[in-house]
Design an enzyme around this catalytic site. Structure first.
Site, PDB file in Angstrom:
ATOM      1  N   ASP A 196       0.780  -1.238   0.000  1.00  6.52           N
ATOM      2  CA  ASP A 196       0.000   0.000   0.000  1.00  6.52           C
ATOM      3  C   ASP A 196       0.816   1.294   0.000  1.00  6.52           C
ATOM      4  O   ASP A 196       0.445   2.266   0.676  1.00  6.52           O
ATOM      5  CB  ASP A 196      -0.953   0.026   1.211  1.00  6.52           C
ATOM      6  CG  ASP A 196      -1.936  -1.123   1.205  1.00  6.52           C
ATOM      7  OD1 ASP A 196      -1.883  -1.960   0.294  1.00  6.52           O
ATOM      8  OD2 ASP A 196      -2.761  -1.197   2.130  1.00  6.52           O
ATOM      9  N   GLU A 250      -4.667  -0.775  -1.282  1.00  7.54           N
ATOM     10  CA  GLU A 250      -5.971  -0.848  -0.618  1.00  7.54           C
ATOM     11  C   GLU A 250      -6.926   0.079  -1.368  1.00  7.54           C
ATOM     12  O   GLU A 250      -6.591   1.233  -1.640  1.00  7.54           O
ATOM     13  CB  GLU A 250      -5.873  -0.408   0.849  1.00  7.54           C
ATOM     14  CG  GLU A 250      -7.226  -0.473   1.562  1.00  7.54           C
ATOM     15  CD  GLU A 250      -7.160  -0.029   3.027  1.00  7.54           C
ATOM     16  OE1 GLU A 250      -6.057   0.138   3.564  1.00  7.54           O
ATOM     17  OE2 GLU A 250      -8.244   0.141   3.624  1.00  7.54           O
ATOM     18  N   LYS A 298      -6.661  -4.921  -2.985  1.00  6.25           N
ATOM     19  CA  LYS A 298      -7.298  -5.564  -1.828  1.00  6.25           C
ATOM     20  C   LYS A 298      -8.353  -4.652  -1.227  1.00  6.25           C
ATOM     21  O   LYS A 298      -8.129  -3.445  -1.093  1.00  6.25           O
ATOM     22  CB  LYS A 298      -6.239  -5.957  -0.791  1.00  6.25           C
ATOM     23  CG  LYS A 298      -5.431  -4.790  -0.231  1.00  6.25           C
ATOM     24  CD  LYS A 298      -4.287  -5.330   0.605  1.00  6.25           C
ATOM     25  CE  LYS A 298      -3.514  -4.260   1.326  1.00  6.25           C
ATOM     26  NZ  LYS A 298      -4.246  -3.505   2.314  1.00  6.25           N
ATOM     27  N   LYS A 310      -7.624  -4.666   4.983  1.00 12.67           N
ATOM     28  CA  LYS A 310      -6.297  -4.320   5.490  1.00 12.67           C
ATOM     29  C   LYS A 310      -5.308  -5.431   5.174  1.00 12.67           C
ATOM     30  O   LYS A 310      -4.179  -5.174   4.768  1.00 12.67           O
ATOM     31  CB  LYS A 310      -6.361  -4.051   7.007  1.00 12.67           C
ATOM     32  CG  LYS A 310      -7.371  -2.982   7.434  1.00 12.67           C
ATOM     33  CD  LYS A 310      -7.155  -1.661   6.733  1.00 12.67           C
ATOM     34  CE  LYS A 310      -8.159  -0.610   7.189  1.00 12.67           C
ATOM     35  NZ  LYS A 310      -8.163   0.556   6.267  1.00 12.67           N
ATOM     36  N   VAL A 327       3.139   0.424   4.228  1.00 12.21           N
ATOM     37  CA  VAL A 327       2.428   1.182   5.259  1.00 12.21           C
ATOM     38  C   VAL A 327       1.011   0.639   5.430  1.00 12.21           C
ATOM     39  O   VAL A 327       0.456   0.070   4.502  1.00 12.21           O
ATOM     40  CB  VAL A 327       2.376   2.672   4.870  1.00 12.21           C
ATOM     41  CG1 VAL A 327       3.784   3.247   4.831  1.00 12.21           C
ATOM     42  CG2 VAL A 327       1.656   2.920   3.552  1.00 12.21           C
ATOM     43  N   THR A 328       0.458   0.869   6.626  1.00  5.63           N
ATOM     44  CA  THR A 328       1.137   1.309   7.810  1.00  5.63           C
ATOM     45  C   THR A 328       1.516   0.096   8.671  1.00  5.63           C
ATOM     46  O   THR A 328       0.860  -0.944   8.592  1.00  5.63           O
ATOM     47  CB  THR A 328       0.268   2.278   8.655  1.00  5.63           C
ATOM     48  OG1 THR A 328      -0.913   1.587   9.097  1.00  5.63           O
ATOM     49  CG2 THR A 328      -0.113   3.509   7.876  1.00  5.63           C
ATOM     50  N   CYS A 340      -2.051  -2.287   7.867  1.00  9.21           N
ATOM     51  CA  CYS A 340      -2.019  -3.231   6.739  1.00  9.21           C
ATOM     52  C   CYS A 340      -0.800  -4.144   6.762  1.00  9.21           C
ATOM     53  O   CYS A 340      -0.893  -5.305   6.337  1.00  9.21           O
ATOM     54  CB  CYS A 340      -2.141  -2.472   5.432  1.00  9.21           C
ATOM     55  SG  CYS A 340      -3.772  -1.713   5.270  1.00  9.21           S
ATOM     56  N   GLN A 351       8.780 -13.221  21.511  1.00 11.30           N
ATOM     57  CA  GLN A 351       8.454 -14.637  21.742  1.00 11.30           C
ATOM     58  C   GLN A 351       9.106 -15.544  20.685  1.00 11.30           C
ATOM     59  O   GLN A 351       8.473 -16.447  20.146  1.00 11.30           O
ATOM     60  CB  GLN A 351       6.940 -14.854  21.748  1.00 11.30           C
ATOM     61  CG  GLN A 351       6.213 -13.967  22.770  1.00 11.30           C
ATOM     62  CD  GLN A 351       4.729 -14.222  22.758  1.00 11.30           C
ATOM     63  OE1 GLN A 351       4.265 -15.260  23.202  1.00 11.30           O
ATOM     64  NE2 GLN A 351       3.977 -13.257  22.244  1.00 11.30           N
TER      65      GLN A 351
HETATM   66  N1  TIU Z   1      -2.601   0.449   4.257  1.00  9.58           N
HETATM   67  C1  TIU Z   1      -3.045   0.678   5.500  1.00  9.58           C
HETATM   68  O1  TIU Z   1      -2.333   0.528   6.482  1.00  9.58           O
HETATM   69  N2  TIU Z   1      -4.334   1.183   5.610  1.00  9.58           N
HETATM   70  C2  TIU Z   1      -4.760   1.968   6.608  1.00  9.58           C
HETATM   71  O2  TIU Z   1      -5.917   2.251   6.697  1.00  9.58           O
HETATM   72  N3  TIU Z   1      -3.803   2.439   7.443  1.00  9.58           N
HETATM   73  C3  TIU Z   1      -3.983   3.369   8.419  1.00  9.58           C
HETATM   74  O3  TIU Z   1      -3.098   3.535   9.229  1.00  9.58           O
HETATM   75  N4  TIU Z   1      -5.109   4.054   8.455  1.00  9.58           N
END
Ligand code: TIU
Length: 230
Positions: free
Chosen positions: A30, A78, A135, A138, A163-164, A168, A208
């Site tokens: 993403d 996304e 996709k 997430k 990210v993030t 995701c 862990q």
């Molecule tokens: N790609 C992804 O992480 N989608 C999100 O919505 N991330 C946010 O941090 N909002």
């Protein structure tokens, strides 16, 4: 260091990990304008998008190294169909945003496929032959053909960027881990709008004994990939 036929070692935490370049893919999650540029979904959620931009240069380096080493590269985005029929009502409602998913924003309709904001940032534009997984959720395995593509290419190890970190990337790594993939997350190639979530998100992966996978860096990854094909 070469461990056995086609097995190479990756410096990582909590311990070094073996990988075979033929069964390894770089998965870039993403890296879209909607999350990294002003006026997109990330900013509309109330975030400072500049916090994610430090990931671009290390991602660019590992992407170049993967291409040079002939490692499979897969990108994800996304987003939703223009008719939003693949977006759950709960997701559309969430955040009570004035401008939300499907609404017109500065980079086109927010988080909608085909709109400028949905594009991968130009610095990391996919090359011909690199699959882009669209996709709706997430996690990159949810309602996509990612697993099928990985299985058909005999991929077992995923080097994960994007990210993030806690949204995701984490969701995807957890899904991949349950499906038997070994995930190596590059700490400088993943980013969060929340520095605390970045730290804890990475700690959670490697805790862990590597409960979800490994954490390494772009420097180690570039070195390992370069060595694997030299
Ligand atoms: N790609 C992804 O992480 N989608 C999100 O919505 N991330 C946010 O941090 N909002």
């Amino acid at each position: 260091m070469k461990a056995s036929a086609n097995e190479f070692s990756f410096a990582a935490e909590p311990y070094s990990v073996q990988f075979d370049p033929d069964s390894t893919a770089l998965l870039i999650i993403d890296m879209q304008r909607d999350f990294l540029e002003p006026g997109g979904f990330g900013e509309l959620l109330g975030n400072d998008v500049s916090l994610l931009r430090s990931t671009i240069e290390p991602c660019r380096k590992i992407l170049a190294a993967a291409r040079d080493a002939d490692i499979a590269v897969i990108h994800t985005r996304e987003g939703h169909r223009p008719d939003l029929m693949d977006a759950p009502a709960s997701k559309l409602r969430r955040g009570k945003l004035e401008t939300g998913i499907g609404d017109a924003g500065p980079m086109g309709r927010v988080l909608v496929r085909g709109e400028p904001g949905h594009d991968i940032i130009p610095e990391l534009a996919p090359a011909e032959g690199e699959p882009v997984i669209d996709k709706p959720g997430k996690g990159a395995f949810y309602e996509t053909d990612l697993d099928l593509i990985l299985q058909n290419r005999n991929i077992r190890t995923l080097i994960v960027c994007g990210v993030t970190t806690e949204v995701c990337v984490h969701t995807t790594v957890r899904q991949a881990n349950d499906r038997g993939y070994e995930c190596i997350v590059l700490s400088d190639c993943v980013g969060s709008y929340f520095p605390e979530f970045q730290r804890v998100g990475l700690d959670m992966i490697k805790a862990q004994g590597g409960i979800f996978g490994w954490v390494s860096t772009s420097k180690e990854a570039v070195a390992a990939l370069t060595k694997s094909r030299s």
